[in-house]
Design a protein around this motif. Sequence first.
Motif, PDB file in Angstrom:
ATOM      1  N   MET A 150      -2.315  -2.715   9.967  1.00 40.70           N
ATOM      2  CA  MET A 150      -1.299  -2.586   8.822  1.00 40.70           C
ATOM      3  C   MET A 150      -2.045  -3.716   8.038  1.00 40.70           C
ATOM      4  SD  MET A 150       2.825  -2.325   8.917  1.00 40.70           S
ATOM      5  CE  MET A 150       3.528  -1.265   8.879  1.00 40.70           C
ATOM      6  N   LYS A 151      -2.544  -4.822   8.473  1.00 46.33           N
ATOM      7  CA  LYS A 151      -3.188  -5.704   8.580  1.00 46.33           C
ATOM      8  C   LYS A 151      -4.769  -5.527   6.638  1.00 46.33           C
ATOM      9  CE  LYS A 151      -6.026  -9.261   9.346  1.00 46.33           C
ATOM     10  NZ  LYS A 151      -4.523 -11.203   9.377  1.00 46.33           N
ATOM     11  N   ALA A 152      -3.927  -6.738   5.653  1.00 47.47           N
ATOM     12  CA  ALA A 152      -4.519  -6.204   4.337  1.00 47.47           C
ATOM     13  C   ALA A 152      -4.953  -4.786   4.146  1.00 47.47           C
ATOM     14  CB  ALA A 152      -6.279  -6.189   4.683  1.00 47.47           C
ATOM     15  N   ARG A 153      -3.660  -4.065   4.430  1.00 46.35           N
ATOM     16  CA  ARG A 153      -3.705  -2.906   3.671  1.00 46.35           C
ATOM     17  C   ARG A 153      -2.456  -2.590   2.784  1.00 46.35           C
ATOM     18  NH1 ARG A 153      -4.214   1.028   7.863  1.00 46.35           N
ATOM     19  NH2 ARG A 153      -3.995   3.420   6.340  1.00 46.35           N
ATOM     20  N   VAL A 154      -1.308  -3.321   3.479  1.00 49.10           N
ATOM     21  CA  VAL A 154      -0.116  -3.576   2.712  1.00 49.10           C
ATOM     22  C   VAL A 154       0.006  -3.597   0.664  1.00 49.10           C
ATOM     23  CG1 VAL A 154       0.590  -4.212   4.583  1.00 49.10           C
ATOM     24  CG2 VAL A 154       1.029  -6.235   2.412  1.00 49.10           C
ATOM     25  N   VAL A 156      -9.164   2.889  -1.697  1.00 53.18           N
ATOM     26  CA  VAL A 156      -8.087   1.929  -0.971  1.00 53.18           C
ATOM     27  C   VAL A 156      -7.208   2.696  -0.485  1.00 53.18           C
ATOM     28  CG1 VAL A 156      -9.421  -0.104  -1.852  1.00 53.18           C
ATOM     29  CG2 VAL A 156      -7.186   0.318  -2.273  1.00 53.18           C
ATOM     30  N   THR A 157      -7.084   2.434   1.230  1.00 53.38           N
ATOM     31  CA  THR A 157      -6.041   3.710   1.586  1.00 53.38           C
ATOM     32  C   THR A 157      -4.520   2.098   2.032  1.00 53.38           C
ATOM     33  OG1 THR A 157      -7.210   5.309   2.291  1.00 53.38           O
ATOM     34  CG2 THR A 157      -4.596   4.513   3.088  1.00 53.38           C
ATOM     35  N   VAL A 158      -3.595   2.434   1.038  1.00 54.71           N
ATOM     36  CA  VAL A 158      -2.791   1.035   1.463  1.00 54.71           C
ATOM     37  C   VAL A 158      -1.378   2.062   1.854  1.00 54.71           C
ATOM     38  CG1 VAL A 158      -3.502  -0.427   0.160  1.00 54.71           C
ATOM     39  CG2 VAL A 158      -1.395   1.706  -0.799  1.00 54.71           C
ATOM     40  N   ILE A 159      -0.667   0.993   2.581  1.00 57.06           N
ATOM     41  CA  ILE A 159       0.571   1.509   3.217  1.00 57.06           C
ATOM     42  C   ILE A 159       1.971   0.591   2.288  1.00 57.06           C
ATOM     43  CG2 ILE A 159       1.928   1.396   5.058  1.00 57.06           C
ATOM     44  CD1 ILE A 159      -0.913   1.247   7.044  1.00 57.06           C
ATOM     45  N   ILE A 160       3.215   1.791   2.284  1.00 56.59           N
ATOM     46  CA  ILE A 160       4.118   1.053   0.934  1.00 56.59           C
ATOM     47  C   ILE A 160       4.890  -0.182   2.138  1.00 56.59           C
ATOM     48  CG2 ILE A 160       6.147   0.912  -0.763  1.00 56.59           C
ATOM     49  CD1 ILE A 160       2.978   2.227  -1.369  1.00 56.59           C
ATOM     50  N   GLY A 187       9.024  -6.969 -10.500  1.00 53.76           N
ATOM     51  CA  GLY A 187       9.145  -7.423 -11.847  1.00 53.76           C
ATOM     52  C   GLY A 187       8.007  -5.834 -12.001  1.00 53.76           C
ATOM     53  N   CYS A 188       8.049  -5.184 -11.310  1.00 55.17           N
ATOM     54  CA  CYS A 188       6.926  -4.184 -11.595  1.00 55.17           C
ATOM     55  C   CYS A 188       7.417  -3.262 -12.429  1.00 55.17           C
ATOM     56  CB  CYS A 188       6.633  -3.076 -10.328  1.00 55.17           C
ATOM     57  SG  CYS A 188       5.069  -3.888  -9.378  1.00 55.17           S
ATOM     58  N   PRO A 189       6.572  -2.548 -13.464  1.00 53.81           N
ATOM     59  CA  PRO A 189       7.284  -1.814 -14.438  1.00 53.81           C
ATOM     60  C   PRO A 189       8.190   0.023 -13.535  1.00 53.81           C
ATOM     61  CG  PRO A 189       4.808  -2.352 -14.671  1.00 53.81           C
ATOM     62  CD  PRO A 189       5.521  -2.579 -13.612  1.00 53.81           C
ATOM     63  N   SER A 190       9.118  -0.231 -14.492  1.00 47.31           N
ATOM     64  CA  SER A 190      10.568   1.292 -13.673  1.00 47.31           C
ATOM     65  C   SER A 190       9.933   2.355 -14.430  1.00 47.31           C
ATOM     66  CB  SER A 190      11.336   0.474 -14.050  1.00 47.31           C
ATOM     67  OG  SER A 190      12.234   1.320 -15.642  1.00 47.31           O
ATOM     68  N   ASP A 191       9.031   2.431 -15.382  1.00 46.38           N
ATOM     69  CA  ASP A 191       8.587   3.624 -16.237  1.00 46.38           C
ATOM     70  C   ASP A 191       7.319   3.980 -15.859  1.00 46.38           C
ATOM     71  OD1 ASP A 191       7.225   1.545 -17.927  1.00 46.38           O
ATOM     72  OD2 ASP A 191       7.492   2.342 -19.608  1.00 46.38           O
ATOM     73  N   ARG A 192       6.499   3.271 -14.936  1.00 48.12           N
ATOM     74  CA  ARG A 192       5.267   4.240 -14.238  1.00 48.12           C
ATOM     75  C   ARG A 192       5.293   3.749 -13.294  1.00 48.12           C
ATOM     76  NH1 ARG A 192       3.792  -0.119 -17.725  1.00 48.12           N
ATOM     77  NH2 ARG A 192       1.960  -1.482 -16.522  1.00 48.12           N
ATOM     78  N   THR A 193       3.658   4.453 -12.572  1.00 51.25           N
ATOM     79  CA  THR A 193       3.594   4.074 -11.508  1.00 51.25           C
ATOM     80  C   THR A 193       2.884   2.589 -10.981  1.00 51.25           C
ATOM     81  OG1 THR A 193       3.587   6.320 -11.006  1.00 51.25           O
ATOM     82  CG2 THR A 193       3.001   5.013  -9.665  1.00 51.25           C
ATOM     83  N   HIS A 194       3.157   1.453 -10.612  1.00 50.21           N
ATOM     84  CA  HIS A 194       2.638   0.480 -10.000  1.00 50.21           C
ATOM     85  C   HIS A 194       2.040   0.332  -9.016  1.00 50.21           C
ATOM     86  CE1 HIS A 194       0.872  -3.255 -11.903  1.00 50.21           C
ATOM     87  NE2 HIS A 194       1.380  -3.797 -11.095  1.00 50.21           N
ATOM     88  N   PHE A 195       1.098  -0.352  -8.851  1.00 46.83           N
ATOM     89  CA  PHE A 195       1.392  -0.857  -7.260  1.00 46.83           C
ATOM     90  C   PHE A 195       0.758  -2.156  -7.979  1.00 46.83           C
ATOM     91  CE2 PHE A 195      -0.134   3.767  -7.142  1.00 46.83           C
ATOM     92  CZ  PHE A 195       0.245   3.796  -5.760  1.00 46.83           C
ATOM     93  N   ASP A 196       1.376  -3.460  -6.632  1.00 45.24           N
ATOM     94  CA  ASP A 196       1.073  -4.593  -6.477  1.00 45.24           C
ATOM     95  C   ASP A 196       0.202  -4.750  -5.074  1.00 45.24           C
ATOM     96  OD1 ASP A 196       0.862  -7.253  -7.414  1.00 45.24           O
ATOM     97  OD2 ASP A 196       2.417  -7.761  -6.752  1.00 45.24           O
ATOM     98  N   LEU A 197      -1.311  -4.439  -5.117  1.00 43.09           N
ATOM     99  CA  LEU A 197      -1.767  -4.621  -3.849  1.00 43.09           C
ATOM    100  C   LEU A 197      -2.347  -6.431  -2.538  1.00 43.09           C
ATOM    101  CD1 LEU A 197      -4.488  -2.201  -4.723  1.00 43.09           C
ATOM    102  CD2 LEU A 197      -2.612  -1.791  -3.693  1.00 43.09           C
ATOM    103  N   SER A 198      -2.648  -6.577  -1.682  1.00 39.43           N
ATOM    104  CA  SER A 198      -2.878  -7.436  -1.113  1.00 39.43           C
ATOM    105  C   SER A 198      -4.224  -7.755  -1.924  1.00 39.43           C
ATOM    106  CB  SER A 198      -3.512  -7.254   0.485  1.00 39.43           C
ATOM    107  OG  SER A 198      -4.130  -6.277   0.280  1.00 39.43           O
ATOM    108  N   GLY A 199      -4.634  -9.208  -1.729  1.00 40.42           N
ATOM    109  CA  GLY A 199      -5.970  -9.308  -3.004  1.00 40.42           C
ATOM    110  C   GLY A 199      -7.067  -8.951  -1.849  1.00 40.42           C
ATOM    111  N   ALA A 200      -7.088  -8.545  -0.260  1.00 42.31           N
ATOM    112  CA  ALA A 200      -8.227  -7.721   0.018  1.00 42.31           C
ATOM    113  C   ALA A 200      -7.947  -6.446  -0.225  1.00 42.31           C
ATOM    114  CB  ALA A 200      -7.735  -7.798   1.881  1.00 42.31           C
ATOM    115  N   ALA A 201      -6.848  -5.758  -0.283  1.00 39.18           N
ATOM    116  CA  ALA A 201      -6.940  -4.412  -0.848  1.00 39.18           C
ATOM    117  C   ALA A 201      -7.715  -4.260  -2.119  1.00 39.18           C
ATOM    118  CB  ALA A 201      -5.857  -3.472  -0.656  1.00 39.18           C
ATOM    119  N   PHE A 202      -7.569  -4.625  -3.228  1.00 43.13           N
ATOM    120  CA  PHE A 202      -7.583  -5.228  -4.180  1.00 43.13           C
ATOM    121  C   PHE A 202      -8.833  -5.046  -5.098  1.00 43.13           C
ATOM    122  CE2 PHE A 202      -7.800  -6.583  -8.685  1.00 43.13           C
ATOM    123  CZ  PHE A 202      -6.619  -5.956  -9.442  1.00 43.13           C
ATOM    124  N   GLY A 203      -9.727  -6.465  -4.116  1.00 41.26           N
ATOM    125  CA  GLY A 203     -11.145  -6.585  -4.751  1.00 41.26           C
ATOM    126  C   GLY A 203     -11.886  -5.161  -3.109  1.00 41.26           C
TER     127      GLY A 203
END
Length: 262
Positions: free
Chosen positions: A68-72, A105-109, A115-131
């Motif tokens: 899971m490390k860095a893929r969350v 990138v492949t991420v695991i929920i 605080g993410c929007p409720s009206d659309r799909t939003h991902f808040d990724l780890s810094g490593a996965a985002f980069g």
Amino acid sequence: MQRHRSSDVIFISLLIHVLLVNAQGQLQHRVLDPHWYPGTATWYGDPEGDGSNGGACGYGSLVDVKPMKARVGAVGPVLFMNGEGCGACYKVKCLDRSICSKRAVTVIITDECPGCPSDRTHFDLSGAAFGRMALAHENSLLRNRGQIPVVYRRTPCKYPGRNIAFHVNEGSTPFWLSLMVEFEDGDGDIGSMHIQEAGSSEWLQMNHLWGANWNIIGGPMKGPFSVKLSTSTGKTLSARDVIPTNWTPRATYTSRLNFFHN
């Protein structure tokens, strides 16, 4: 009077449309669909960090180590679904070709983003996965963008060399037993769980407690316990006598099965 009837018809039509869109959205997030869908993404934690420490799914320290490390990823209500989305895997791809590669990138929920929007799909990724979505040497510049448009799709979860494990949660007793599933290949999420006591042929339904945690009240219940789980798409797996007679809270018991090699 005719005007009121027309307004009612318009209101009902709009309501039906909203219900159909929501139903299609829920179905879309529950199946392994090859199509890409639009969304947005941000990042949190350290710039090259692993993301959440624990998280709303209850995986605890598992998020700090491989696989899971860095893929969350933390997600908003659309994907979290009150915890039913925990464990699902997604491919996320940045759309800005001036700074992003074509690599997804492949991420695991593992967490919820309150605080993410409720009206659309939003991902808040780890810094490593985002980069990792950036072109070579552009990781920091991409993170400086903040929120970016992305496309995403469900993808099979893969835990090579690992079998499904059941963690007995702290506080469990013979009268109140709570379990969390780890390293589930395939769909990754859980639609239902059942447990079978020693010497019984009856499968007792467990209740979704919170995040990726399920429980059952009864007893006193006697091990060894067999556990049957079903994914959101209906795939089923039964681990016989996986939790021993002398089970203890906070212990993890590994089966000999997984969906990709059962």
